[in-house]
Design an enzyme around this catalytic site. Structure first.
Site, PDB file in Angstrom:
ATOM      1  N   CYS A  29       0.865  -1.173   0.000  1.00 26.48           N
ATOM      2  CA  CYS A  29       0.000   0.000   0.000  1.00 26.48           C
ATOM      3  C   CYS A  29       0.902   1.224   0.000  1.00 26.48           C
ATOM      4  CB  CYS A  29      -0.955  -0.011   1.195  1.00 26.48           C
ATOM      5  SG  CYS A  29      -0.103  -0.040   2.784  1.00 26.48           S
ATOM      6  N   HIS A 602       9.028  16.238  21.515  1.00 19.38           N
ATOM      7  CA  HIS A 602       8.181  16.553  20.353  1.00 19.38           C
ATOM      8  C   HIS A 602       7.068  17.485  20.813  1.00 19.38           C
ATOM      9  CE1 HIS A 602       5.701  15.939  16.752  1.00 19.38           C
ATOM     10  NE2 HIS A 602       6.757  15.384  16.182  1.00 19.38           N
TER      11      HIS A 602
END
Length: 680
Positions: A29, A602
């Site tokens: 995919c 983050h």
């Protein structure tokens, strides 16, 4: 990543999932390799995840297994499929040929000879698709010039230059009988050059000269009042032979080769193998050229004229019905390869009548097909379906510019059953418009594309009918979708999965990976105290990674850690070490301590999309920092207003290599408070 690394990644993946013998099929995919295995128990998942270039491995139900690669999945897939040991390993995705074979298999009836007959017709024409398309585009080019009055396309007194251009496309149609004979002979497993030679004998200057009544007194010519064609009869060895122009004919070579196959194979059984090369072709020619000239040739002409006259009668007496039937029948003929007989009738019409009336309504089918593909492309772009967007883009380009429907049919329409009913409505609308307003004709065989519109007359009617077919099919597909609810849900899940994988790839790119970061010469001395605790970089409430609204971090694919719901915009260093990663976006910082603990801070989720907005970075890459040194100032209100989650995440990237990594959650903290205990 260099080719060596890609190669080792491919080899490593194949080896750790049990070797090529364990692979039933492989597809991919947008981000993952999808394996179907003989035995999923043979997979060493930890070894797969340790391979360079692999971001994770996900066992599936049954014997299916996925390997997360990220944006480089196509390259890795190609590397695996090109490995020598992978030769013969198939893809589970059906090819165009597989789809056609499946469709043909479903349509097979009890009479095998009927199926064989249509396959014979189809395979005699299909290899000619390229040259027929090339010739039709040359015709389209000339027709465009004719529309702008640059040349008179139908004039007989054109200059030598344009006569030469005519020769470029007429070569295909004039010698089409020889090409068809060659392909038909191959289909019936006899020498194709014998088939081509027999047909070519009836197209030589010598054969054509037999109709010269001034040269041969016993040749008599008459005019067919119905078709307006001349028919001559010559006396050959005292026997009457009807002379015809065989250029562009298709029924004659098809009938001739069917008879030739019986003769050829009979001769093979008669002659010993060591002399077959000479005598089988010799006797085949001696027998079949006269038989074709005296009997098969005239019979083929009569058949073609009869079918053409019958279709012309229907078009003349029931034009609306005819214009509707043609586009509604084609969607079922093309997938089976059974549309070539109708294409042959088009060629017969042009040869005998000087024009064709089938291609006009056929255009409604083609453009309904392309409209359905355009609808699929719209949905794929809206839903960010990368794979389908690429498939639909290529199929639509091939259709609109080349008039070729197969990429749309085999790549999309036959895979999604909801498309056909919507496409048929487009066929009906286009055919109805064509029939109500008197039909469309063309004097040239042309693939129905945007480029060949000028060869149809009346042009406005043709343009309106194909536009209506295109728009109707496209709108219906867009409104109702081309996927079932189950397929749509699966597509949504795959898209979320791909987005998560790509986010993981981006996060890893921001993570510390350089063990030997360059330190400025004036930097403080390295800290020798082992790292035992990681402190809060921002003030706020500490939560478990399970509560973080990001699947990548929540899955701990990047390591163990915590999330902090921030209350203050000052972001400081949670450990002492060297800044290995400081992206320009300012949303993440990778720090490596002197004893090898790798920490990622983050700021926010998906805030890389802000491209630096809301972040004021205070450090640079390779800079040494101490605990509490300012890394950046973040505008968390601005981040929220922009629609992003400000949760600040702190993870230990190399958690698996440490003795323990223990988060401390549930507390309100300020910068400097312990949030993670580590044991290197």
């Amino acid at each position: 990543m260099g080719s060596t690394t890609q190669r080792s990644t491919a080899e490593g993946i194949v080896a750790e999932i049990g070797g090529p013998g364990n692979i039933v099929s492989l597809t991919h995919c947008a981000t993952r390799l999808r394996f179907v295995l003989n035995d999923a128990g043979l997979v060493d998942q930890k070894a797969v995840e340790a391979i360079p270039g692999v971001m994770g491995a996900v066992p599936q139900s049954g014997d299916r297994f996925q390997v997360v690669i990220g944006g480089a999945v196509q390259t890795t897939f190609n590397q695996i499929m090109n490995l020598p040991e992978m030769a013969g390993i198939g893809k589970s995705q059906l090819s165009d040929a597989d789809v056609k074979a499946a469709a043909r298999g479903k349509a097979r009836g009890k009479a095998a000879w009927v199926d064989g007959f249509f396959e014979y017709l189809s395979d005699s024409f299909r290899p000619l698709l390229g040259v027929l398309l090339g010739a039709s585009l040359i015709i389209a080019f000339a027709a465009v010039l004719d529309a702008f009055h640059v040349i008179d396309f139908r004039a007989t007194d054109k200059s030598a230059s344009w006569i030469f251009v005519d020769a470029m496309w007429r070569s295909v149609f004039y010698f089409l009988p020889i090409m068809v004979a060659y392909n038909a002979a191959k289909k019936l497993n006899i020498d194709p050059w014998v088939g081509a030679t027999v047909m070519g004998a009836l197209m030589t200057p010598e054969f054509i000269s037999l109709s010269d009544t001034t040269r041969f007194a016993d040749t008599v010519c008459t005019t067919n009042a119905t078709l307006g064609t001349d028919s001559c009869v010559a006396q050959i060895f005292g026997l009457p032979m009807q002379l015809n122009g065989y250029g562009g004919q298709v029924f004659v070579p098809l009938i001739m080769v069917a008879v030739l196959a019986l003769v050829y194979k009979g001769l093979v059984r008669i002659f010993p193998a060591n002399i077959q090369m000479v005598f089988v072709p010799f006797f085949s020619m001696v027998i079949m050229i006269p038989v074709t000239a005296f009997f098969i040739g005239p019979m083929g002409i009569w058949m073609g004229n009869g079918l053409g006259s019958g279709m012309a009668w229907m078009n003349g007496h029931a034009p609306i019905l005819f214009a509707i039937i043609i586009p509604l029948v084609y969607p079922f003929l093309v997938p089976l390869g059974l549309h070539w007989p109708l294409n042959a009738l088009m060629l017969v019409n042009i040869q005998t009548l000087g024009y064709d009336f089938i291609q006009g309504p056929m255009g409604a089918w083609n453009f309904a097909c392309f409209g359905a593909t355009a609808g699929v492309l719209f949905i794929a772009m809206r839903d960010k379906e990368v794979e389908m967007r690429a498939t639909a883009t290529g199929a639509l380009a091939a259709g609109l510019l080349g008039g070729i429907s197969e990429p749309s049919l085999y790549g999309i329409h036959l895979r999604f059953k909801r498309i056909y009913p919507r496409m048929l409505v487009g066929c009906l609308v286009g055919g109805l418009i064509t029939g109500i307003f008197g039909g469309v004709q063309t004097s040239a065989f042309a693939f129905t594309s945007l480029l060949t519109i000028p060869v149809f007359s009346p042009l406005p009617l043709y343009a309106i009918s194909i536009a209506a077919a295109f728009v109707t099919a496209m709108v219906l597909v867009i409104i109702s979708d081309y996927r079932t609810p189950e397929q749509k849900a699966e597509s949504f899940e795959n898209r979320q999965q791909a987005e998560s994988d790509l986010a993981l790839e981006a996060a890893r790119a921001a993570a510390p990976t350089d063990a030997s970061a360059d330190v400025p010469t004036d930097a403080p001395a390295a800290v020798s105290t082992p790292t035992a605790v990681i402190v809060a970089p921002v003030a706020g409430h500490v939560v478990s990674l399970d509560e973080v609204a990001d699947k990548v971090f929540a899955s701990r694919a990047l390591g163990e850690g915590v999330g902090i719901l921030p209350t203050d915009g000052r972001v400081t260093s949670p450990v002492a070490g060297v800044l290995v990663t400081v992206p320009a976006s300012g949303h993440a910082f990778g720090i490596k301590t002197d004893d090898g603990v790798e920490v990622l801070v983050h700021i926010g989720i998906d805030t890389v999309q802000l491209q630096g907005k809301c972040f004021d970075v205070a450090v640079k890459k390779r800079q040494r920092v101490a605990i509490g040194d300012l890394l950046a100032t973040a505008d968390f209100e601005g981040i929220r207003d922009a629609g992003y989650d400000p949760t600040t995440i702190v993870v230990v990237i190399n958690s698996k290599t440490l003795t323990s990594v223990t988060p401390k959650t549930g507390d309100d903290v300020v910068p400097g408070d312990p949030i993670i205990a580590v044991a290197p």
